[in-house]
Scaffold this active site. Structure first.
Site, short mmCIF file in Angstrom:
data_model
loop_
_atom_site.label_atom_id
_atom_site.label_comp_id
_atom_site.label_asym_id
_atom_site.label_seq_id
_atom_site.Cartn_x
_atom_site.Cartn_y
_atom_site.Cartn_z
N LYS A 1 0.84 -1.32 -0.04
CA LYS A 1 0.05 -0.03 0.02
C LYS A 1 0.77 1.20 -0.05
O LYS A 1 1.88 1.00 0.33
CB LYS A 1 -0.72 -0.07 1.20
CG LYS A 1 0.00 0.05 2.65
CD LYS A 1 -1.20 0.51 3.71
CE LYS A 1 -1.06 1.74 3.96
NZ LYS A 1 0.02 2.40 4.65
N HIS B 1 -1.35 -4.86 5.82
CA HIS B 1 -0.71 -5.56 7.02
C HIS B 1 -1.45 -5.84 8.16
O HIS B 1 -1.43 -6.78 8.86
CB HIS B 1 0.88 -5.24 7.51
CG HIS B 1 0.70 -4.08 8.30
ND1 HIS B 1 0.68 -2.89 7.67
CD2 HIS B 1 1.16 -4.16 9.51
CE1 HIS B 1 0.63 -2.13 8.98
NE2 HIS B 1 0.96 -2.72 10.11
N GLU C 1 -1.39 6.43 17.43
CA GLU C 1 0.22 6.23 17.45
C GLU C 1 0.95 7.26 18.32
O GLU C 1 0.60 8.46 18.03
CB GLU C 1 0.65 6.13 15.89
CG GLU C 1 0.13 5.15 15.30
CD GLU C 1 0.72 5.05 13.77
OE1 GLU C 1 2.04 4.42 13.77
OE2 GLU C 1 0.20 5.66 12.79
N ASP D 1 -3.00 6.97 4.33
CA ASP D 1 -2.04 6.00 4.89
C ASP D 1 -2.72 5.20 5.54
O ASP D 1 -2.46 3.99 5.50
CB ASP D 1 -1.21 6.90 5.73
CG ASP D 1 -0.11 6.21 6.45
OD1 ASP D 1 0.78 5.24 5.56
OD2 ASP D 1 0.21 6.51 7.53
N HIS E 1 -6.30 0.24 6.68
CA HIS E 1 -6.39 -0.24 7.75
C HIS E 1 -7.74 0.16 8.65
O HIS E 1 -8.47 -1.05 9.01
CB HIS E 1 -5.59 0.21 8.72
CG HIS E 1 -3.68 0.15 8.17
ND1 HIS E 1 -3.36 -1.05 7.40
CD2 HIS E 1 -2.66 0.62 8.55
CE1 HIS E 1 -2.42 -0.71 6.78
NE2 HIS E 1 -1.78 0.24 7.86
N LYS F 1 -1.22 10.53 14.43
CA LYS F 1 0.25 10.50 14.80
C LYS F 1 0.47 11.31 16.00
O LYS F 1 -0.11 12.51 16.16
CB LYS F 1 1.32 11.05 13.53
CG LYS F 1 1.01 10.20 12.41
CD LYS F 1 1.99 8.95 12.47
CE LYS F 1 1.88 8.36 11.18
NZ LYS F 1 2.42 6.82 11.13
C1 BG6 Z 1 1.67 1.68 8.03
C2 BG6 Z 1 1.33 3.18 7.91
O1 BG6 Z 1 0.70 1.24 7.07
O2 BG6 Z 1 1.12 1.13 9.47
C3 BG6 Z 1 2.25 3.78 8.92
O3 BG6 Z 1 1.88 3.44 6.67
C4 BG6 Z 1 1.85 3.49 10.16
O4 BG6 Z 1 2.29 5.17 9.04
C5 BG6 Z 1 1.97 1.95 10.50
O5 BG6 Z 1 2.59 3.85 11.24
C6 BG6 Z 1 1.23 1.15 11.67
O6 BG6 Z 1 1.38 -0.18 11.68
P1 BG6 Z 1 1.46 -0.84 13.07
O7 BG6 Z 1 1.42 -2.43 12.62
O8 BG6 Z 1 2.61 -0.43 13.92
O9 BG6 Z 1 0.17 -0.53 13.93
#
Ligand code: BG6
Length: 541
Positions: free
Chosen positions: A177, A207, A245, A265, A270, A370
Site C-alpha cells: 500500500k 498488513h 500512534e 495512509d 487499515h 500520529k
Molecule cells: C502503516 C502506515 O501502514 O502502518 C504507518 O503507513 C503506520 O504510517 C503503520 O505507522 C502502523 O502499523 P502498526 O502495525 O505499527 O500498527
C-alpha cells in the site's frame, strides 16, 4: 500451526521436520523490489527468517533483494541481520541459524526504472534458479515508492518474468500500500496491473489483515454462537475504532507521508478494513471470495456520502510541538522532509454509519493520529442501556438523577448507576478481548460497578504472536489471497474516501497545527461526538 508454535514445539522436541498443512511445499524464488528500504529490513526479512526457522519452507528457495544501491551480497546480508536484531526479531542465539538462512539471500543491483535492467536481472534469476534446482515459481514483492509500481509490473511482463497466461510455474505479485492515491489513480493502477496479470496473481497487501488479533475478529464473531446475535442496531449503541500512534515522522518518513496524510495512509485501508470486519455479515464460507464479498458490501454501504456537510462528520488535524513520554517533540511542520506550511493531516476522526438492515442508525466512530498520547489500536463495541433503566439512580427527593444534582454530603446519586457494557478488541498492545459490564458491589447497598472479563493472549496461549508479515508472506507463497485485498475492496474504499479528500481540498487551508503532540487530538474531534451524545474512550497513559 503458527511459526512461533512450531519453533516452540521443535525446541521441546515435539515436532521434527514432518510436513505441516501450512508449509510451502513447492520451491520458489522471492524477489523484493525496494530491497534497501525500511520495510525490507524491519519487516520482510525478519518475517522470512522466522518462517524459515519455523520450518515453513519445505523445499529449496531463494530470496533476491533488488535495489539501486551499490553493495555486495555479504554487505546486504549483514545489514539485514543487524536490522533483524535491532528490531528484536532475532536473538543472540539465532546467529548461527541466520548464517544458514542467509545463504539463500542474494542482492542484485539494478535501476528498476530502466527497461534494460530487467533482461540482466532475468539472466541472474534463471542462473540462480538453475543452481538451486528451483522450478520457476516466483513471488515478486513490490516494496518501492508506489509511483514505480506500474512500471515494474509492465517491465516484469515485457521481460517475460511475469506471465499472465501461464498457471505453472506460478507467478504472483505482492503490491504494497498505498494502492493509488485516490479513486481515479487506484482504478488506473488496477487496469494497468490487470493488463499484465490475472486478478488471482495480484496480492494487494494490508498488513493489518495479517495481525493475529484482527484475524480473531472473524473467529470471535462467527466461531461462537453467543456474540454475533448482539451485533446489530437493537443492542449496539455505537462502535468505536481507535488507531492511535505515539510515533511521528521517524527518519525520512515525512517524504512519503507529507504527500499522503492520515486518510490515505491508514483510514482508506487499515481503519476501513477493521470496520468491514466488525460489521460484515457472516460469509457462507471462509473462502477468499465469500469473505471479500461480505466486506465489499459493508464498504459500499458506508454513510454519509454528502460531502457538502463534511465538517459535520469528519475532522482533520495536524500535530504541533508537544511532549511524549516526558520528552519534547517537534511539530509536524518541523519534521524532516515535511513542507514548512504543510496542510497534510496527521489526524482524522470520522462519524460514520453502515446503511444496512443490521446496522442502520448505529454510529461507527473512527479516529487515528500520529503523535497521540500513546500507541493503541482497539475496536470497542458499546452496547445500549437496558430498555428499562432499573438501575438509574434517584436523588434523595426521588427524582431521576441527572448527575448534576446538588444533594449535599448524603448524596446517593450514582450509587446504582449502570454503565453501558463494552466489548473491546485490543489489537495492540496487550492483545486480547475484554467485556466490561456492571456488577453489584458486595454490601448492603445496591451499588453497581463496572467490572471486566478479560481474554489476554499472553495468558491463554504460551507462544508469542507471529508478526503480520509472517502470516501474509506465507499465505502469498501458498497462494491464499484471503487476507489480501481484492480489487473492488480497494476501489470501494477509495470511492468513499476520495470525495472527502476532495472536499477538504476545496476548503480554505485548515488552521494547523490544531493539537499538541502527546494529546488525544483536536477539540473538534470531541465536538464531533458531542453532537451524537457519545464520548471517545479514554486510555491510560
Ligand atoms: C502503516 C502506515 O501502514 O502502518 C504507518 O503507513 C503506520 O504510517 C503503520 O505507522 C502502523 O502499523 P502498526 O502495525 O505499527 O500498527
Amino acid at each position: 500451526m503458527a511459526a512461533s508454535e512450531i519453533i516452540q514445539a521443535q525446541a521441546a522436541g515435539q515436532v521434527g521436520t514432518a510436513p505441516s498443512p501450512v508449509q510451502v511445499m513447492e520451491p520458489f524464488a522471492l524477489i523484493i523490489f525496494g530491497a534497501t528500504g525500511a520495510l525490507t529490513h524491519s519487516k520482510l526479512l525478519p518475517a522470512l527468517f522466522r518462517l524459515w526457522q519455523g520450518n515453513f519452507f519445505a523445499a529449496p528457495f531463494i530470496i533476491i533483494g533488488v535495489g539501486r544501491r551499490d553493495k555486495n551480497e555479504n554487505q546486504f546480508r549483514d545489514e539485514l541481520r543487524d536490522a533483524a536484531e535491532a528490531h528484536g526479531r532475532m536473538h543472540a542465539g539465532d546467529r548461527e541459524a541466520w548464517d544458514r538462512f542467509a545463504g539463500n539471500v542474494f542482492y542484485h543491483r539494478a535501476d528498476f526504472t530502466a527497461a534494460e535492467s530487467y533482461g540482466k536481472f532475468s539472466e541472474r534469476l534463471q542462473a540462480l534458479e538453475k543452481e538451486r534446482g528451483l522450478n520457476g515459481n516466483r513471488l515478486f514483492y513490490l516494496a518501492t515508492d508506489p509511483d514505480r509500481f506500474p512500471l515494474i509490473v509492465e517491465q516484469l511482463a515485457a521481460a517475460k518474468l511475469a506471465r499472465r497466461e501461464a498457471d505453472r510455474p506460478w507467478t504472483r505479485v505482492v503490491i504494497e500500500k498505498p494502492f493509488g492515491k485516490d479513486l481515479t489513480s487506484a482504478r488506473a493502477l488496477d487496469e494497468h496491473v490487470l493488463r499484465f496479470l490475472r486478478e488471482d496473481q495480484v496480492y494487494r497487501i494490508d498488513h493489518y489483515l495479517g495481525k493475529e488479533t484482527v484475524q480473531n475478529l472473524l473467529s470471535f464473531r462467527f466461531g461462537n454462537a453467543v456474540f454475533d446475535p448482539l451485533f446489530n442496531s437493537r443492542y449496539v449503541d455505537h462502535v468505536q475504532i481507535t488507531m492511535a500512534e505515539d510515533g511521528g515522522m521517524e527518519g525520512r518518513r515525512g517524504a512519503y507521508y507529507d504527500g499522503a496524510g492520515a486518510m490515505r495512509d491508514v483510514v482508506q485501508n487499515h481503519l476501513l478494513q477493521l470496520l468491514a470486519l466488525v460489521a460484515m455479515e457472516p460469509p457462507t464460507s471462509l473462502g477468499a471470495k465469500d469473505i471479500h464479498d461480505e466486506k465489499v458490501k459493508v464498504l459500499r454501504n458506508l454513510v454519509p456520502r454528502d460531502v457538502r456537510e463534511v465538517n459535520r462528520w469528519a475532522v482533520r488535524g495536524q500535530y504541533g510541538a508537544g511532549t511524549i513520554d516526558g520528552k519534547p517533540v517537534h511539530a509536524y511542520r518541523q519534521e524532516e522532509a515535511v513542507a514548512a506550511n504543510s496542510a497534510t493531516e496527521t489526524y482524522v476522526a470520522l462519524r460514520l454509519g453502515v446503511d444496512t438492515w443490521r446496522w442502520a442508525g448505529v454510529p461507527f466512530i473512527l479516529r487515528t493520529g500520529k503523535r497521540l498520547a500513546r500507541r493503541v489500536t482497539e475496536i470497542a463495541v458499546e452496547f445500549k442501556q437496558p430498555p428499562l433503566r432499573l438501575f438509574t439512580p434517584l436523588t434523595q427527593n426521588g427524582n431521576l438523577c441527572d448527575r448534576t444534582c446538588n444533594c449535599g454530603p448524603d448524596c446517593r446519586c450514582g450509587i446504582a448507576q449502570a454503565e453501558p457494557s463494552v466489548l473491546a478488541f485490543r489489537i495492540q498492545p496487550d492483545e486480547g478481548i475484554s467485556l466490561s459490564f456492571s456488577a453489584k458491589q458486595p454490601g448492603m447497598q445496591l451499588a453497581l460497578q463496572p467490572v471486566r472479563m478479560d481474554f489476554l493472549y499472553g495468558q491463554s496461549f504460551k507462544q508469542a504472536l507471529p508478526e503480520a508479515y509472517e502470516r501474509l508472506l506465507l499465505d502469498a507463497l501458498r497462494g491464499d489471497a484471503t487476507l489480501f485485498m481484492r480489487s473492488d475492496e480497494v476501489t470501494t474504499a477509495w470511492e468513499f474516501v476520495t470525495p472527502i479528500l476532495e472536499a477538504w481540498e476545496r476548503q480554505p487551508a485548515p488552521r494547523f497545527p490544531n493539537y499538541a503532540a502527546g494529546s488525544w487530538g483536536p477539540v473538534e474531534a470531541d465536538q464531533l461526538l458531542s453532537g451524537c451524545q457519545r464520548a471517545w474512550r479514554q486510555f491510560q497513559q
